[in-house]
Scaffold this motif. Structure first.
Motif, PDB file in Angstrom:
ATOM      1  N   PHE A   1      94.478 -74.126   8.656  1.00 24.16           N
ATOM      2  CA  PHE A   1      93.495 -74.273   7.553  1.00 24.16           C
ATOM      3  C   PHE A   1      93.745 -74.549   6.129  1.00 24.16           C
ATOM      4  O   PHE A   1      95.202 -73.868   5.787  1.00 24.16           O
TER       5      PHE A   1
ATOM      6  N   ASN B   1      90.064 -78.910   4.489  1.00 21.82           N
ATOM      7  CA  ASN B   1      90.883 -79.197   4.968  1.00 21.82           C
ATOM      8  C   ASN B   1      91.202 -78.559   7.053  1.00 21.82           C
ATOM      9  O   ASN B   1      91.536 -77.452   7.180  1.00 21.82           O
ATOM     10  N   SER B   2      91.414 -79.331   7.952  1.00 17.01           N
ATOM     11  CA  SER B   2      91.913 -78.007   9.550  1.00 17.01           C
ATOM     12  C   SER B   2      92.197 -79.139   9.854  1.00 17.01           C
ATOM     13  O   SER B   2      91.685 -79.983  10.752  1.00 17.01           O
ATOM     14  N   VAL B   3      93.113 -78.381  10.998  1.00 16.86           N
ATOM     15  CA  VAL B   3      93.834 -79.967  12.490  1.00 16.86           C
ATOM     16  C   VAL B   3      93.644 -78.419  13.786  1.00 16.86           C
ATOM     17  O   VAL B   3      94.254 -78.163  13.485  1.00 16.86           O
TER      18      VAL B   3
ATOM     19  N   ILE C   1      98.194 -81.801   6.722  1.00 12.26           N
ATOM     20  CA  ILE C   1      96.203 -81.998   5.518  1.00 12.26           C
ATOM     21  C   ILE C   1      97.069 -81.290   4.018  1.00 12.26           C
ATOM     22  O   ILE C   1      97.005 -80.763   3.258  1.00 12.26           O
TER      23      ILE C   1
ATOM     24  N   MET D   1      99.881 -78.202   9.740  1.00 13.57           N
ATOM     25  CA  MET D   1      99.673 -78.026   8.248  1.00 13.57           C
ATOM     26  C   MET D   1     100.408 -80.346   6.956  1.00 13.57           C
ATOM     27  O   MET D   1     100.038 -79.761   6.479  1.00 13.57           O
TER      28      MET D   1
END
Lengths: 184, 309
Positions: free
Chosen positions: A61, A49-51, B40, B37
């Motif tokens: 991450f 998962n990463s944004v 996710i 955060m």
């Protein structure tokens, strides 16, 4: 007057939707390699998962440790049980920022070198890290890539005496995430 | 045009208010890394299966709920020395030994088969182990793991009395077990193993052809790489319980990188279920204690699909 207000609202919201500020993935890839005299260790995780926030340069991450797949099932079990202790520390995270935002234009397709700085947490230990990577910007997505090395000892991951010297003490981590624009 | 002639000004106002609200909410973009955060954060619930209830496919002598992973071949070397009480001349049993060499293979993650040969009564055995239920939490909740273990053993000794009519079937005996295990915590796992053993031919007319027993075992991890294991088989069938002793084993699992060594002390000489459950003659209190070990080596014959070229 009312029509004007509505028009204003629609145009503003449209403007926002059209230019994604955040890019996200839930199936990015992280793999790691270590080549010790006894054991060559290779594992990959396809559920990273990463944004990325392209305006602020924030980049995070989150990696579920149990999702790392090994060629040898026994090694995978030992990785979770003894090395990273996944029951106790289920996730590894990175919370950081792009430190050279001036060098990257996320609105223009191309490949840009990036420097990232932030906190990397593995096995319950958080370290300040600074690593290099690249962003490949296209009209559909942003692909972030990086290769870096970490020391197991830095994250309190101990190698048992019986195999000390036979398992590498440093591992190479490869990150490859394809981030899609987040619309909400 | 939409909204050009609102016939109900109140609704119109509400609509505008709602639209404005949505706009403001959507424009209040959360900032900062912690909020990223949250995007996710923990998503949909999944089923998490318990793994590594035991370190090995055996607790010590008997089977555990663990199977060889899919595509893995395990080579087993099992060794029980003689009883310690025979004294110095036989070096406390180390001069004598019963050995079994075996292979086991994970056809799938829930189905495994094995073969082997034990020097005791020159016995060849073949088995199947099927995972019926896996302990899990999340979407699917199961408090225990359950497996079935079925074994057939063939003694290849010369006939005791070659003159009489001997049938091939007389060489065969069978073991069936239901293995019920629970990993209570990272360090503690327990297992119950109800067992049914059938022998086509027994030595004496009074001997039981069918023997029922209840096995119980468990492990406590002393640290990440060493565990203390205990295993006990309580024989329920009356005649066998009278003539023989229950099998009790105390041992350690020691994991050294890629291997698991199992070292143990037991009052059983036999290695396979048909031998150590109904035919244990040793007594702990008499010093009939056999030192033994299992060594296993894994070979990956079929790589997981992510690693296939």
């Amino acid at each position: 007057m009312k029509k004007l207000v509505l028009l204003l609202i629609f145009s503003l919201t449209f403007f926002q939707y059209g230019n994604a500020q955040r890019y996200l993935t839930k199936n990015g890839q992280i793999s790691f390699f270590s080549d010790g005299p006894l054991e060559k260790i290779e594992a990959q995780n396809n559920q990273v998962n990463s944004v990325l926030d392209v305006k602020s340069g924030d980049f995070v991450f989150k990696v579920l440790m149990k999702s790392f797949l090994f060629e040898k099932a026994l090694m995978q079990e030992h990785f979770n049980e003894n090395y990273v202790e996944s029951d106790q520390f289920p996730n590894a995270t990175f919370v950081g920022k792009i430190t050279n935002p001036e060098a990257i234009d996320f609105t223009k397709p191309g490949t840009y070198d990036a420097i990232l700085e932030g906190k990397l947490s593995i096995h319950g230990v958080t370290k300040q890290v600074k690593e290099q990577g690249t962003f490949q910007v296209s009209t559909e997505a942003i692909v972030g890539k990086s290769v870096f090395i970490i020391k197991l000892a830095d994250y309190n991951i101990s190698i048992p005496g019986a195999v000390a010297g036979k398992i590498a003490e440093e591992i190479e981590i490869r990150v490859d995430v394809r981030l899609d624009p987040l619309k909400f | 045009m939409l909204f050009s002639k609102p016939n109900h000004p109140k609704i119109m106002k509400t609509t505008v208010a709602v639209l404005l609200l949505t706009f403001f909410v959507s424009s209040f973009r959360l900032t900062g890394q912690e909020d990223l955060m949250d995007l996710i954060g923990d998503t949909k619930p999944t089923t998490e299966y318990t793994y590594a209830t035991f370190k090995s496919t055996r607790i010590s002598l008997g089977q555990s709920v663990e199977n060889p992973p899919e595509g893995n071949l395990i080579f087993d070397v099992q060794h029980h020395f003689g009883p310690a009480n025979i004294g110095f001349n036989d070096f406390f049993g180390l001069d004598q030994a019963i050995t079994r060499l075996g292979l086991q293979y994970g056809i799938t993650n829930w189905l495994a088969v094995g073969i082997g040969r034990s020097t005791l009564e020159k016995t060849v055995n073949g088995w199947v182990k099927i995972k019926l239920l896996r302990q899990s939490t999340g979407e699917v909740n199961s408090p225990v793991s359950v497996s079935y273990f079925g074994d057939a053993a063939l003694s290849t000794l010369k006939w005791a009395d070659p003159v009489r009519t001997n049938y091939f079937s007389s060489r065969l005996s069978y073991a069936s077990q239901v293995l019920i295990a629970r990993k209570l915590s990272n360090a503690l796992s327990v297992q119950l193993s109800p067992t049914y053993i059938h022998r086509n031919l027994v030595e004496k007319t009074t001997d039981d052809n069918d023997v029922l027993a209840l096995g119980a075992g468990g492990r406590v991890k002393l640290n990440n790489r060493v565990s203390l294991n205990v295993e006990y088989y309580y024989v329920l069938s009356a005649q066998t319980a009278k003539d023989y002793n229950n099998s009790l084993t105390l041992g350690f699992d020691i994991e050294t990188g890629g291997h698991v060594f199992q070292l143990f002390f037991t009052n059983s000489q036999g290695i396979i279920e048909e031998h150590f459950i109904p035919k244990t003659t040793g007594k702990w209190l008499n010093g009939d204690i056999h030192f033994g070990f299992n060594i296993s080596r894994n070979f990956v014959l079929k790589k997981p699909k992510e690693f296939q070229d």
